[in-house]
Design a protein around this motif. Structure first.
Motif, PDB file in Angstrom:
ATOM      1  N   SER A   1       0.847  -1.192   0.000  1.00  0.00           N
ATOM      2  CA  SER A   1       0.000   0.000   0.000  1.00  0.00           C
ATOM      3  C   SER A   1       0.881   1.240   0.000  1.00  0.00           C
ATOM      4  O   SER A   1       1.828   1.347   0.795  1.00  0.00           O
ATOM      5  CB  SER A   1      -0.898  -0.001   1.239  1.00  0.00           C
TER       6      SER A   1
ATOM      7  N   PRO B   1     -10.069   5.051  -2.069  1.00  0.00           N
ATOM      8  CA  PRO B   1      -9.614   5.948  -3.134  1.00  0.00           C
ATOM      9  C   PRO B   1     -10.266   7.322  -3.062  1.00  0.00           C
ATOM     10  O   PRO B   1     -11.422   7.452  -2.648  1.00  0.00           O
ATOM     11  CB  PRO B   1     -10.023   5.217  -4.424  1.00  0.00           C
TER      12      PRO B   1
ATOM     13  N   HIS C   1     -12.394   0.093   0.849  1.00  0.00           N
ATOM     14  CA  HIS C   1     -11.734   0.309  -0.439  1.00  0.00           C
ATOM     15  C   HIS C   1     -12.749   0.382  -1.579  1.00  0.00           C
ATOM     16  O   HIS C   1     -12.406   0.818  -2.685  1.00  0.00           O
ATOM     17  CB  HIS C   1     -10.737  -0.815  -0.721  1.00  0.00           C
TER      18      HIS C   1
ATOM     19  N   ALA D   1      -6.185   3.579  -6.082  1.00  0.00           N
ATOM     20  CA  ALA D   1      -5.737   4.492  -5.030  1.00  0.00           C
ATOM     21  C   ALA D   1      -6.299   5.887  -5.223  1.00  0.00           C
ATOM     22  O   ALA D   1      -6.608   6.583  -4.254  1.00  0.00           O
ATOM     23  CB  ALA D   1      -4.211   4.560  -5.011  1.00  0.00           C
TER      24      ALA D   1
ATOM     25  N   HIS E   1      -2.402   1.635  -6.823  1.00  0.00           N
ATOM     26  CA  HIS E   1      -1.252   1.826  -5.940  1.00  0.00           C
ATOM     27  C   HIS E   1       0.044   1.541  -6.698  1.00  0.00           C
ATOM     28  O   HIS E   1       1.061   2.204  -6.470  1.00  0.00           O
ATOM     29  CB  HIS E   1      -1.369   0.916  -4.713  1.00  0.00           C
TER      30      HIS E   1
ATOM     31  N   LEU F   1      -4.957   7.324   1.376  1.00  0.00           N
ATOM     32  CA  LEU F   1      -4.015   6.235   1.114  1.00  0.00           C
ATOM     33  C   LEU F   1      -3.852   5.361   2.354  1.00  0.00           C
ATOM     34  O   LEU F   1      -3.773   4.133   2.251  1.00  0.00           O
ATOM     35  CB  LEU F   1      -2.664   6.806   0.681  1.00  0.00           C
TER      36      LEU F   1
ATOM     37  N   THR G   1      -6.831   3.227   2.533  1.00  0.00           N
ATOM     38  CA  THR G   1      -7.017   2.537   1.238  1.00  0.00           C
ATOM     39  C   THR G   1      -8.395   2.773   0.646  1.00  0.00           C
ATOM     40  O   THR G   1      -8.931   1.934  -0.075  1.00  0.00           O
ATOM     41  CB  THR G   1      -6.736   1.016   1.334  1.00  0.00           C
TER      42      THR G   1
END
Length: 538
Positions: free
Chosen positions: A32, A109, A82, A196, A215, A104, A107
């Motif tokens: 990540s 986006p 995510h 991401a 990512h 980030l 996780t």
């Protein structure tokens, strides 16, 4: 100074594919980027990450780490995953980079949309309806526009700047939490290809699209800066250039000077002197304005070490002037796109408008209209393989399929490789125009017009109401203190280009500015409409 070729480019005669050297991954495939950012900030807490020109506020890694951690913990309390999306739309301000880091970390986006689109609410709605963010962060002055554009799914809206009654502000989420010192970023749920960030495409030839970046793509951020560098760019986090500059700070410790005013060469030069800026990322027109400005001197630009010009061409004369002023600086063109990130780079200003050699980890082939691979000095469509699985355009499978074919990305660019394996762009396929059944490149005519010393900037368009065909017309910005007639410009083009279909058959119109996106790229469709309106009014 660096050598003229930073990386070698290889050509396979059998497959007719050009490639850069092998790129060795620095991070694990499933790492990540939130974990990378977290560890960098935690290990170097006193490093300065950001300086705000607006109010002089200095943000260290320790500051940003605390803010990003608290925001990430808030996202967890909101049960975001995510599979959700966080929207960001606003001018450069104190907390934007930390907000991106928090996304980030968690996780989840983020979908960053250019703040200039606030003037076009229908575009904001068109882009955000694709991802339906659960939370959107925006400037207080734009709250009502964002609220109306997102009524369909009614996300929670939080202001980045400005406070409004009954509306949460980002600072409300930044109170210290007793568990923050034990916080650890989330793991990727589906590996390195997990989305991401979602960026706007340039929108130069039509409506901007939502481009998914993984990512793994962000892991390819080039290490061309370090902790001694100071970055200055007008690109904000909603464009890939701005995202790249932000990640250079997070990954490599470079300081980032942010400002929220419209780009102005005089101010840019003042900031360069004040903050001892070492790195520019800029559009060609911005480079022109900076390096031809009276305040641009050896003294004012003495701190510069690297200038990266993205998104267009610049005359050799201006490049040489830039090199004469910034004597300890490397000046390069970079070719890439939101969909691919950097693909090629040129460090040799004597090569004119070549975009240079292929960057490590990338492959390129040139094909004709039937898809046949071409060799040296043969012009065709440029197909790109950047070694990373492309996630496509969110909510747009038709455009995704049209752009990605057999693993190769087709951005619609036209070009060729010379015998030294240097790549040249001749135009975008979407921009190639036809007059009297003959194709011509507006970029070629623009470069000819730019040879005239009185010209500051130019955009050539195909005027569709002249005999129902794309007759070339030039929108021209004259340099301050100079004068030139339309007739002289038309005559110069006619003398330089023998064939009549490349002449300025629709004429010339003078303007004070050209329509551009936030990243400085000229919007050719909008420019054509301006030309036609001016022609009708004359």
């Amino acid at each position: 100074m660096l050598t003229k070729v930073l990386f070698p480019t290889f050509f396979d005669e059998k497959t007719k594919i050009w490639s850069g050297v092998e790129r060795r991954p620095f991070y694990d495939y499933d790492c990540s980027m939130g974990l990378v950012v977290y560890n960098t900030m935690k290990n170097f807490p006193q490093n300065v990450l950001q300086i705000a020109h607006m109010d002089g506020r200095v943000v260290t890694f320790a500051d940003s780490l605390a803010w990003a951690t608290r925001l990430a913990m808030y996202f967890k309390s909101e049960k975001l995953t995510h599979e959700d999306v966080i929207g960001i739309i606003g001018k450069a301000s104190t907390y934007v980079s930390s907000l991106a880091a928090a996304c980030l970390f968690h996780t989840t986006p983020f979908h960053a949309v250019a703040y200039t689109y606030v003037k076009e609410p229908e575009v904001v709605k068109e882009l955000y309806v694709l991802t339906k963010p659960k939370i959107i962060f925006c400037d207080g002055e734009d709250y009502e526009v964002i609220k109306q554009a997102t009524l369909e799914w009614a996300p929670k809206i939080i202001t980045l700047t400005g406070r409004l009654d009954g509306v949460p502000n980002i600072e409300d989420l930044l109170n210290p939490h007793p568990a923050e010192r034990f916080y650890q970023p989330e793991r990727l749920a589906v590996g390195g290809d997990q989305t991401a960030a979602i960026m706007c495409s340039s929108g130069t030839s039509g409506t901007a699209k939502a481009v998914a970046l993984s990512h793994r793509v962000i892991a390819k951020t080039p290490q061309i800066t370090n902790s001694t560098d100071v970055i200055l760019t007008s690109a904000t986090i909603d464009w890939v250039t701005g995202l790249t500059c932000t990640m250079m700070g997070f990954f490599f410790g470079a300081q980032h000077v942010i400002f929220n005013e419209t780009f102005n060469a005089e101010s840019f030069i003042h900031m360069t002197e004040k903050y001892k800026v070492t790195f520019y990322a800029m559009a060609p027109w911005q480079a022109f304005e900076v390096f031809t400005h009276p305040l641009a001197t050896e003294e004012s630009l003495a701190s510069l070490r690297l200038v990266v010009i993205v998104g267009g061409w610049l005359s050799v004369a201006i490049l040489k002037r830039a090199a004469s002023l910034a004597k300890n600086c490397n000046i390069m063109f970079s070719y890439g796109a939101t969909e691919t990130n950097g693909i090629a780079i040129n460090l040799d200003i004597e090569m004119g408008n070549s975009v240079g050699g292929v960057l490590p980890g990338n492959r390129i082939k040139i094909v004709d209209e039937e898809g046949n691979a071409l060799g040296h000095n043969q012009t065709g469509e440029i197909l790109i393989d950047n070694g990373v699985k492309w996630q496509g355009y969110i909510g747009n499978p038709v455009e995704t399929a049209a752009t990605l074919k057999d693993g190769w990305i087709n951005l619609g660019d036209i070009g060729y490789f010379d015998e030294n394996n240097y790549l040249y762009l001749t135009d975008r396929k979407k921009d190639v125009l036809k007059y009297k059944s003959k194709d011509y490149s507006p970029n070629e005519i623009e470069q000819i017009i730019a040879e005239l010393p009185e010209i500051q900037n130019v955009c050539v368009v195909g005027v569709r109401n002249v005999g129902r065909t794309d007759a070339a017309g030039a929108l021209v910005i004259k340099r301050k203190g100079t004068d030139i007639t339309k007739e002289k410009i038309m005559e110069h083009v006619a003398n330089r280009v023998v064939v009549e279909y490349k002449h300025l058959n629709a004429g010339v119109q003078f303007v004070d500015s050209l329509p551009q996106n936030t990243n400085g790229k000229i919007l050719r469709n909008a420019a054509r409409k301006i030309f036609e309106e001016l022609m009708e009014s004359n």
